[in-house]
Design a protein around this motif. Structure first.
Motif, PDB file in Angstrom:
ATOM      1  N   ALA A   1       0.812  -1.224   0.000  1.00  0.00           N
ATOM      2  CA  ALA A   1       0.000   0.000   0.000  1.00  0.00           C
ATOM      3  C   ALA A   1       0.848   1.278   0.000  1.00  0.00           C
ATOM      4  O   ALA A   1       0.304   2.375  -0.040  1.00  0.00           O
ATOM      5  N   ASP A   2       2.163   1.140   0.013  1.00  0.00           N
ATOM      6  CA  ASP A   2       3.036   2.325   0.019  1.00  0.00           C
ATOM      7  C   ASP A   2       2.807   3.126  -1.261  1.00  0.00           C
ATOM      8  O   ASP A   2       3.002   2.618  -2.365  1.00  0.00           O
ATOM      9  N   PRO A   3       2.423   4.391  -1.123  1.00  0.00           N
ATOM     10  CA  PRO A   3       2.206   5.208  -2.322  1.00  0.00           C
ATOM     11  C   PRO A   3       3.514   5.617  -3.011  1.00  0.00           C
ATOM     12  O   PRO A   3       3.501   6.027  -4.167  1.00  0.00           O
ATOM     13  N   ASN A   4       4.618   5.492  -2.311  1.00  0.00           N
ATOM     14  CA  ASN A   4       5.924   5.829  -2.880  1.00  0.00           C
ATOM     15  C   ASN A   4       6.440   4.640  -3.681  1.00  0.00           C
ATOM     16  O   ASN A   4       6.463   3.520  -3.187  1.00  0.00           O
ATOM     17  N   GLN A   5       6.844   4.912  -4.900  1.00  0.00           N
ATOM     18  CA  GLN A   5       7.309   3.852  -5.797  1.00  0.00           C
ATOM     19  C   GLN A   5       8.816   3.961  -6.026  1.00  0.00           C
ATOM     20  O   GLN A   5       9.358   5.055  -6.087  1.00  0.00           O
ATOM     21  N   GLU A   6       9.446   2.818  -6.144  1.00  0.00           N
ATOM     22  CA  GLU A   6      10.856   2.747  -6.508  1.00  0.00           C
ATOM     23  C   GLU A   6      11.002   1.585  -7.479  1.00  0.00           C
ATOM     24  O   GLU A   6      10.606   0.460  -7.160  1.00  0.00           O
ATOM     25  N   ASP A   7      11.521   1.864  -8.634  1.00  0.00           N
ATOM     26  CA  ASP A   7      11.652   0.842  -9.678  1.00  0.00           C
ATOM     27  C   ASP A   7      10.326   0.138  -9.956  1.00  0.00           C
ATOM     28  O   ASP A   7      10.282  -1.078 -10.172  1.00  0.00           O
ATOM     29  N   GLY A   8       9.215   0.896  -9.919  1.00  0.00           N
ATOM     30  CA  GLY A   8       7.905   0.349 -10.218  1.00  0.00           C
ATOM     31  C   GLY A   8       7.299  -0.510  -9.129  1.00  0.00           C
ATOM     32  O   GLY A   8       6.303  -1.190  -9.349  1.00  0.00           O
ATOM     33  N   THR A   9       7.889  -0.487  -7.947  1.00  0.00           N
ATOM     34  CA  THR A   9       7.430  -1.300  -6.820  1.00  0.00           C
ATOM     35  C   THR A   9       7.194  -0.379  -5.627  1.00  0.00           C
ATOM     36  O   THR A   9       7.945   0.584  -5.449  1.00  0.00           O
ATOM     37  N   PRO A  10       6.195  -0.672  -4.790  1.00  0.00           N
ATOM     38  CA  PRO A  10       6.050   0.126  -3.571  1.00  0.00           C
ATOM     39  C   PRO A  10       7.374   0.135  -2.789  1.00  0.00           C
ATOM     40  O   PRO A  10       7.974  -0.924  -2.559  1.00  0.00           O
ATOM     41  N   ALA A  11       7.831   1.331  -2.412  1.00  0.00           N
ATOM     42  CA  ALA A  11       9.170   1.490  -1.833  1.00  0.00           C
ATOM     43  C   ALA A  11       9.381   0.652  -0.575  1.00  0.00           C
ATOM     44  O   ALA A  11      10.432   0.019  -0.411  1.00  0.00           O
ATOM     45  N   ALA A  12       8.404   0.617   0.333  1.00  0.00           N
ATOM     46  CA  ALA A  12       8.565  -0.154   1.570  1.00  0.00           C
ATOM     47  C   ALA A  12       8.629  -1.653   1.276  1.00  0.00           C
ATOM     48  O   ALA A  12       9.365  -2.393   1.929  1.00  0.00           O
ATOM     49  N   GLN A  13       7.872  -2.089   0.279  1.00  0.00           N
ATOM     50  CA  GLN A  13       7.889  -3.504  -0.096  1.00  0.00           C
ATOM     51  C   GLN A  13       9.254  -3.885  -0.673  1.00  0.00           C
ATOM     52  O   GLN A  13       9.830  -4.920  -0.319  1.00  0.00           O
ATOM     53  N   LEU A  14       9.778  -3.037  -1.533  1.00  0.00           N
ATOM     54  CA  LEU A  14      11.096  -3.292  -2.116  1.00  0.00           C
ATOM     55  C   LEU A  14      12.173  -3.300  -1.036  1.00  0.00           C
ATOM     56  O   LEU A  14      13.050  -4.162  -1.027  1.00  0.00           O
ATOM     57  N   TYR A  15      12.086  -2.346  -0.123  1.00  0.00           N
ATOM     58  CA  TYR A  15      13.057  -2.297   0.979  1.00  0.00           C
ATOM     59  C   TYR A  15      13.005  -3.604   1.785  1.00  0.00           C
ATOM     60  O   TYR A  15      14.048  -4.181   2.107  1.00  0.00           O
ATOM     61  N   GLY A  16      11.814  -4.070   2.119  1.00  0.00           N
ATOM     62  CA  GLY A  16      11.681  -5.308   2.877  1.00  0.00           C
ATOM     63  C   GLY A  16      12.277  -6.502   2.141  1.00  0.00           C
ATOM     64  O   GLY A  16      12.939  -7.355   2.740  1.00  0.00           O
ATOM     65  N   GLN A  17      12.068  -6.563   0.840  1.00  0.00           N
ATOM     66  CA  GLN A  17      12.638  -7.653   0.051  1.00  0.00           C
ATOM     67  C   GLN A  17      14.162  -7.561   0.015  1.00  0.00           C
ATOM     68  O   GLN A  17      14.855  -8.580   0.078  1.00  0.00           O
ATOM     69  N   ARG A  18      14.675  -6.342  -0.082  1.00  0.00           N
ATOM     70  CA  ARG A  18      16.129  -6.160  -0.046  1.00  0.00           C
ATOM     71  C   ARG A  18      16.694  -6.574   1.308  1.00  0.00           C
ATOM     72  O   ARG A  18      17.764  -7.193   1.385  1.00  0.00           O
ATOM     73  N   MET A  19      15.979  -6.239   2.371  1.00  0.00           N
ATOM     74  CA  MET A  19      16.423  -6.644   3.708  1.00  0.00           C
ATOM     75  C   MET A  19      16.478  -8.167   3.818  1.00  0.00           C
ATOM     76  O   MET A  19      17.455  -8.721   4.332  1.00  0.00           O
TER      77      MET A  19
END
Length: 186
Positions: free
Chosen positions: A17-35
């Protein structure tokens, strides 16, 4: 579906639900996957609680916007403290919903509030992962926006948070300019 899979999926769903996008993915979701990716690489034998804490490190981070806090150091620290509390509460609720014990929920909360850096092995492992994720994906964009002095200060703070092993790995894995690499040599 396993208990850990359910918890990680619930964190990802919240972060979708993160409105902020990074590389076409919600930023918080991408951060969690990177973690999770860095945790697996750096600490392949991590237990469920550490895996959940790593994935949930920035759960719903956009909900508490930095802009709603006062400028300056005190405002920044209040924001970070409130974020840590929010992350711990949200991850705790997900863990409860997926059947984790009160003790495991408390452990994840301690990790997310960073209560025990340098004293607790799992909390320190989480901090090392956070630092690696920052250096690998977020440092270059940060450095491009800030003065050399501020960049050096952030690198020094990052290095101080890390374990001796973590700092040694940074030196082996990243090609840092001498003035920045010096922070990881102490």
């Amino acid at each position: 579906m396993t208990q850990i899979s359910q918890a990680l999926e619930a964190i990802d769903a919240a972060n979708a639900a993160d409105p902020n996008q990074e590389d076409g993915t919600p930023a918080a979701q991408l951060y969690g996957q990177r973690m999770s990716s860095e945790l697996e690489r750096l600490f392949p034998n991590a237990g469920d609680v550490l895996k959940i804490a790593a994935r949930g490190q920035h759960i719903e981070r956009w909900i508490l916007a930095r802009s709603t806090y006062p400028e300056g150091r005190a405002g920044y620290h209040a924001w970070r403290r409130d974020l840590a509390k929010h992350h711990a509460e949200r991850v705790g609720a997900i863990m409860q919903d997926t059947g984790y014990s009160d003790d495991e929920i408390a452990q994840a909360g301690q990790m997310l509030r960073k209560e025990g850096i340098k004293r607790n092995e799992d909390i320190q492992a989480l901090e090392d992962v956070i630092c690696f994720v920052f250096l690998k994906w977020y440092f270059a964009p940060f450095a491009a926006k800030h003065s050399d002095e501020k960049v050096l200060g952030i690198v020094q703070k990052t290095a101080r948070k890390m374990s001796d092993d973590g700092r040694a790995r940074v030196l082996n894995e990243f090609d840092l300019p001498d003035e920045l690499a010096a922070a990881f040599k102490n």
